[in-house]
Enzyme design. Structure first.
Site, short mmCIF file in Angstrom:
data_model
loop_
_atom_site.label_atom_id
_atom_site.label_comp_id
_atom_site.label_asym_id
_atom_site.label_seq_id
_atom_site.Cartn_x
_atom_site.Cartn_y
_atom_site.Cartn_z
N LYS A 1 -75.28 46.28 110.67
CA LYS A 1 -74.86 46.94 109.44
C LYS A 1 -73.99 45.97 108.64
O LYS A 1 -73.00 45.43 109.16
CB LYS A 1 -74.06 48.20 109.80
O1 G3P Z 1 -72.59 56.47 107.40
C1 G3P Z 1 -71.56 56.37 106.45
C2 G3P Z 1 -70.66 57.52 106.62
O2 G3P Z 1 -70.08 57.43 107.88
C3 G3P Z 1 -69.60 57.69 105.61
O3 G3P Z 1 -69.31 59.05 105.63
O4 G3P Z 1 -68.04 61.09 105.22
O5 G3P Z 1 -66.85 58.91 105.64
O6 G3P Z 1 -68.05 59.30 103.50
P1 G3P Z 1 -67.98 59.63 104.97
#
Ligand code: G3P
Length: 214
Positions: free
Chosen positions: A83
């Protein structure tokens, strides 16, 4: 559409894996930090548990550093996807990974034109962060829709991985738009499995059954 779980929590991965509903796992430095464990230990355990792709994020910010991490992670297990953040250095590293047959997930994507660069560099996946776009009064799903249609129109092979999914409606929209993957937190996967009418219906069936069962 493939469903990934977005977590570094082994217990959560084990549970949804046993349900047979996930095709892969995404992690990020925040999720690994939450697990309180060493990154490589967690990564290896996840890779041995799940046969699908497992995203492991680099933390270097320059191309050389990213490549060092990319080569190391990709060598750990065949299902590791490296990633890489969507920065100019990240795009350069993605291009080098493509040339070395290392699969990549270009992350922190917030616009269709950023996604264009990920596709040009040969990324395996691009991750638009739907929820974080919504957080800033944007329309995360419109970004996903644009990327899906632009990739289709110009024949880019990069898969669209809807990330930062916050609720079941995001999953439904990702399905409708033809995203290739949605990566969801454990909580959202469980929300998909539950419906109050299922619970009410089941309680009624079991109650009625009592009157005829011995
Ligand atoms: O895969 C990306 C994700 O983990 C981000 O999620 O909820 O932290 O914006 P969030």
């Amino acid at each position: 559409m493939e469903l990934f779980i977005d977590t570094a929590d082994i217990q959560q991965i084990r549970e949804v894996n046993d349900m047979g509903i996930i095709d892969g796992v995404t992690t990020n430095p925040t999720l690994v930090a939450k697990s309180g464990r060493k990154f490589k230990d967690v990564l290896l355990e996840i890779c041995d548990l799940v046969s699908g792709p497992v995203s492991a994020e680099v933390v270097s910010t320059d191309c050389d550093g990213m490549m060092k991490e990319a080569v190391e992670y990709a060598g750990l297990r065949p299902n590791v996807i490296v990633k890489i953040p969507l920065t100019p250095e990240g795009i350069k590293a993605t291009n080098q990974c493509t040339k070395q047959d290392i699969k990549t997930n270009v992350t922190l994507c917030f616009s269709p034109t950023q996604a264009l660069l990920a596709a040009k560099a040969g990324a395996t996946y691009v991750s638009p962060f739907v929820g974080r776009i919504d957080d800033h009064s944007g329309d995360g799903m419109e970004v996903v829709a644009d990327i899906v249609s632009i990739y289709e129109r110009y024949g880019y092979k990069t898969k669209v991985l809807a990330a930062s999914i916050r609720h079941p409606l995001h999953v439904l929209e990702a399905l409708r738009l033809g995203a290739h993957v949605a990566t969801c937190p454990y909580k959202v996967l469980m929300q998909l499995a539950h419906h109050p009418l299922t619970d009410i219906g089941l309680a009624k069936f079991l109650e009625d059954w009592k009157s005829v069962s011995p």
